[in-house]
Scaffold this motif. Structure first.
Motif, PDB file in Angstrom:
ATOM      1  N   TRP A  64      -4.469   2.928   0.740  1.00  0.00           N
ATOM      2  CA  TRP A  64      -4.190   1.897   2.145  1.00  0.00           C
ATOM      3  C   TRP A  64      -3.543   0.969   2.443  1.00  0.00           C
ATOM      4  O   TRP A  64      -2.279   1.103   1.350  1.00  0.00           O
ATOM      5  CB  TRP A  64      -4.749   0.479   1.505  1.00  0.00           C
ATOM      6  N   ALA A  65      -3.149   0.888   3.541  1.00  0.00           N
ATOM      7  CA  ALA A  65      -1.860   0.133   4.052  1.00  0.00           C
ATOM      8  C   ALA A  65      -2.042  -1.091   4.041  1.00  0.00           C
ATOM      9  O   ALA A  65      -3.224  -1.530   4.464  1.00  0.00           O
ATOM     10  CB  ALA A  65      -1.590   0.498   5.625  1.00  0.00           C
ATOM     11  N   HIS A  66      -0.897  -2.107   3.946  1.00  0.00           N
ATOM     12  CA  HIS A  66      -1.252  -3.379   3.560  1.00  0.00           C
ATOM     13  C   HIS A  66       0.415  -4.049   3.137  1.00  0.00           C
ATOM     14  O   HIS A  66       0.996  -3.766   2.937  1.00  0.00           O
ATOM     15  CB  HIS A  66      -1.377  -3.269   1.575  1.00  0.00           C
ATOM     16  N   LYS A  67       0.278  -5.327   4.073  1.00  0.00           N
ATOM     17  CA  LYS A  67       1.813  -5.575   4.873  1.00  0.00           C
ATOM     18  C   LYS A  67       2.333  -4.827   4.834  1.00  0.00           C
ATOM     19  O   LYS A  67       4.043  -5.019   4.596  1.00  0.00           O
ATOM     20  CB  LYS A  67       1.840  -6.429   3.157  1.00  0.00           C
ATOM     21  N   GLY A  68       1.953  -3.718   5.224  1.00  0.00           N
ATOM     22  CA  GLY A  68       2.906  -2.448   5.901  1.00  0.00           C
ATOM     23  C   GLY A  68       3.840  -1.906   5.597  1.00  0.00           C
ATOM     24  O   GLY A  68       4.576  -1.355   5.670  1.00  0.00           O
ATOM     25  N   LYS A  69       2.942  -1.756   4.535  1.00  0.00           N
ATOM     26  CA  LYS A  69       2.875  -0.585   3.031  1.00  0.00           C
ATOM     27  C   LYS A  69       1.630   0.004   2.973  1.00  0.00           C
ATOM     28  O   LYS A  69       0.696  -0.168   2.659  1.00  0.00           O
ATOM     29  CB  LYS A  69       4.349  -1.146   1.913  1.00  0.00           C
ATOM     30  N   VAL A  70       2.117   0.945   1.946  1.00  0.00           N
ATOM     31  CA  VAL A  70       0.786   1.854   1.629  1.00  0.00           C
ATOM     32  C   VAL A  70       0.892   1.977   0.380  1.00  0.00           C
ATOM     33  O   VAL A  70       1.491   2.155  -0.310  1.00  0.00           O
ATOM     34  CB  VAL A  70       1.113   3.818   2.107  1.00  0.00           C
ATOM     35  N   LYS A  71      -0.249   1.185  -0.109  1.00  0.00           N
ATOM     36  CA  LYS A  71      -0.404   1.076  -1.250  1.00  0.00           C
ATOM     37  C   LYS A  71      -1.754   1.129  -1.922  1.00  0.00           C
ATOM     38  O   LYS A  71      -2.608   1.726  -1.727  1.00  0.00           O
ATOM     39  CB  LYS A  71      -0.635  -0.811  -1.740  1.00  0.00           C
TER      40      LYS A  71
END
Length: 482
Positions: A432-439
Motif C-alpha cells: 500500500w502506498a503510505h507516506k510516499g512509500k510502498v509498505k
C-alpha cells in the motif's frame, strides 16, 4: 368452567402462520407448572420453546413431532384441576387398533379452548417494532404466501366431529413416546436431541435411534452423532456454516426440501432484489491504525474480559456515520419515506438453520463498551440457536461480515424495509502506498448496497466515505465526531 383446557399454537409474531413441532418436552399424564416449557417449535425464523398457559396435568397431545401446525390450531389439552377427582367422562377413547386415542364427543364438548387473545405468550413475542418494521432475516419480510399444512396420518376429518361439539374440529391426539434417558429411541423414534443435532444426523445419514447420548439427561450431542458416523465428513466445531458430505441416491442426485429459513429467504430475497433498485459501491481502506487501536483496547484492564474484534469498530463507524447522514436509516413506504432516529443494527449470522439477522436495539445510544457486550451476546445467542423472534424483528440497518469466511467483499441484497446494508470484507496484509512509500499495510474492502429510491449516489458515497475515514483513523474520528 371446564377444567380441561385446550392450548392452541400461539401467534409467534412477524407474519408467521405456522410452525413445525420439533420436540415435545412433556407427555400425557405429566403434571406441569405455569410457564413450564412444554413444546419446542421451529418457525421460518427461530426455534422457540413455548411455555404452558396453565398448570395442571397433560390429558392429550394432538400432533406428533415433525408435524407442521397452523397458528391457532389446538396442540395440547391440560386438566387444570387434576386433584378434583376423575373426569365425568373419559377424555379419550381407544381406537379399534388400541394404539392411538381419539377424543370422544362428550369429552370434546367439555374442553375449553384458549381465547384468541390468549394465544400471545409473554416473552415469546416482541411488541410491534417502531415504524412497523417486520423483516428479521437477510431478505426477510412478512410472509406473503399462504401456508400449507402437511398431511397428517390418521387426522380426524371435520365431518367426523359431532354437531354438538363446542370447539372447532380437533385433530386426533397422539401420545408421544417417552425418550429413554440413554438417548436410544422408543418404538416411534423419539430421542432427546436439539434441532441442529437432528439436522447434522440427517446430513450424515445417522439414525438417532441407534446413538447413545452423552449429554444432559441422556441427550444426543454433535459429538455423539459424529462418532456414530464413523468416517463421515468432519464438521466444523462452531455451529456456523457447517458443511457435510451430501448423501446421494442411486441416481447420484440429492433432493433437499425447500422449507423453513431457506424457503422464506428465497421468497423474500427475490422480492427484495426485484422491488428495490439496488446500487452497490465499494471502498478499499487502509485499516492498519484501526487494528493497532484494537490491540491497545484489548490491553486495557477494563477490556481484558471483553471480546474485541474489527466488527466492533465497523459497527461504531456505521452508527456514527448514520448521525451525519440520517436519511440512510430509513424505509420506503410507498408515498412517503420514514426516517428513523433509532438504529436497530442488524448483524448477519450464519447458523445451522440458515442466515439470520438479529439486531441490537437502539444501538446508536450505546457506549463502545456496551456495544461490544451487545455484539458478544448477539453472536453467542445465535450460535446456540436460541435467538428469539423478538431479537430479529425491527432491524433498520444491517452489517454482513463476509470477511470471516476469507471473502474480500460482496454485493449484498437489502433486507426488505431497509435502505442500506454494508458488507465488511477480510482484513489482509497488502502492499500500500503510505507516506510516499510502498509498505505492507492491513487493508479491507467495504461494499455498500443501498436503495436508490431513497439514497442517491452522492449520499451513498458520503456515507461510505465516512465509514472508511473512521476505520482509517478511529481515534481521530472519535475525537472529531463525538
Amino acid at each position: 368452567m371446564s377444567r380441561i383446557k385446550t392450548f392452541n399454537l400461539p401467534d409467534l409474531g412477524e407474519g408467521l402462520t405456522e410452525g413445525e413441532i420439533l420436540a415435545w418436552l412433556v407427555e400425557v399424564g405429566d403434571t406441569i407448572e405455569l410457564n413450564q416449557p412444554i413444546v419446542e417449535v421451529e418457525t421460518a425464523k427461530a426455534a422457540v420453546e413455548i411455555p404452558a398457559k396453565w398448570a395442571g396435568q397433560v390429558q392429550a397431545i394432538f400432533h406428533p413431532q415433525g408435524t407442521t401446525v397452523e397458528v391457532g390450531a389446538p396442540i395440547i389439552a391440560i386438566d387444570t384441576d387434576p386433584g378434583a377427582g376423575p373426569l365425568e367422562s373419559p377424555s379419550t377413547t381407544a381406537t379399534p387398533s388400541g394404539d392411538l386415542p381419539t377424543p370422544s364427543a362428550a369429552s370434546l364438548a367439555a374442553v375449553e379452548v384458549a381465547p384468541a387473545e390468549g394465544m400471545v405468550e409473554p416473552g415469546l413475542i416482541g411488541g410491534a417494532a417502531p415504524g412497523g418494521r417486520t423483516a428479521v432475516l437477510v431478505g426477510y419480510g412478512p410472509r406473503t404466501t399462504a401456508a400449507k399444512r402437511r398431511p397428517r396420518k390418521g387426522a380426524v376429518p371435520a365431518q367426523a366431529v359431532a354437531a354438538p361439539v363446542a370447539v372447532p374440529p380437533t385433530p386426533q391426539p397422539v401420545v408421544p413416546p417417552v425418550p429413554q434417558r440413554n438417548g436410544h429411541a422408543t418404538a416411534a423414534g423419539a430421542v432427546l436431541a436439539k434441532p441442529p443435532v437432528r439436522k447434522l444426523a440427517k446430513d450424515l445419514g445417522v439414525d438417532l435411534g441407534t446413538v447413545t447420548g452423552s449429554g444432559p439427561l441422556g441427550s444426543i450431542t454433535r459429538e455423539d452423532v459424529q462418532q456414530a458416523a464413523s468416517g463421515a465428513a468432519v464438521v466444523a466445531a462452531e455451529p456456523i456454516a457447517t458443511t457435510t458430505a451430501p448423501s446421494f441416491g442411486a441416481d447420484r442426485e440429492q433432493r433437499i426440501p425447500v422449507k423453513g429459513v431457506r424457503k422464506l429467504t428465497a421468497e423474500n430475497m427475490s422480492r427484495s432484489a426485484f422491488t428495490a433498485p439496488h446500487v452497490t459501491e465499494f471502498l478499499t481502506v487502509d485499516v492498519t491504525r484501526a487494528m493497532k487501536a484494537l490491540d491497545r483496547l484489548r490491553g486495557r484492564r477494563e477490556w481484558r474480559d471483553v471480546r474485541v474484534s474489527p466488527l466492533l469498530l465497523v459497527a461504531k463507524a456505521v452508527l456514527l456515520a448514520v448521525r451525519r447522514h440520517p436519511m440512510v436509516n430509513s424505509t420506503w413506504a410507498g408515498d412517503e419515506i420514514v426516517v428513523k432516529e433509532y438504529v436497530n443494527l442488524g448483524i448477519a449470522a450464519a447458523t445451522e438453520r440458515g442466515l439470520i439477522v438479529p439486531n441490537i436495539k437502539d444501538a446508536g445510544r450505546l457506549t463502545l463498551r456496551e456495544l461490544a457486550d451487545a455484539l458478544t451476546d448477539l453472536v453467542q445467542t445465535a450460535k446456540s440457536g436460541r435467538t428469539s423472534p423478538a431479537a430479529m424483528s425491527g432491524g433498520t440497518l444491517t452489517i454482513t461480515n463476509v470477511g470471516v469466511f476469507g471473502v474480500d467483499t460482496g454485493t449484498p441484497i437489502l433486507p426488505p424495509g431497509e435502505s442500506a446494508i454494508l458488507a465488511f470484507g477480510a482484513v489482509r496484509e497488502m502492499p500500500w502506498a503510505h507516506k510516499g512509500k510502498v509498505k505492507v499495510r492491513q487493508v479491507t474492502t467495504l461494499g455498500l448496497s443501498f436503495d436508490h429510491r431513497i439514497i442517491d449516489g452522492e449520499l451513498g458515497s458520503k456515507f461510505l466515505r465516512d465509514i472508511g475515514d473512521f476505520l482509517a483513523d478511529p481515534e481521530a474520528a472519535l475525537l472529531a465526531w463525538t
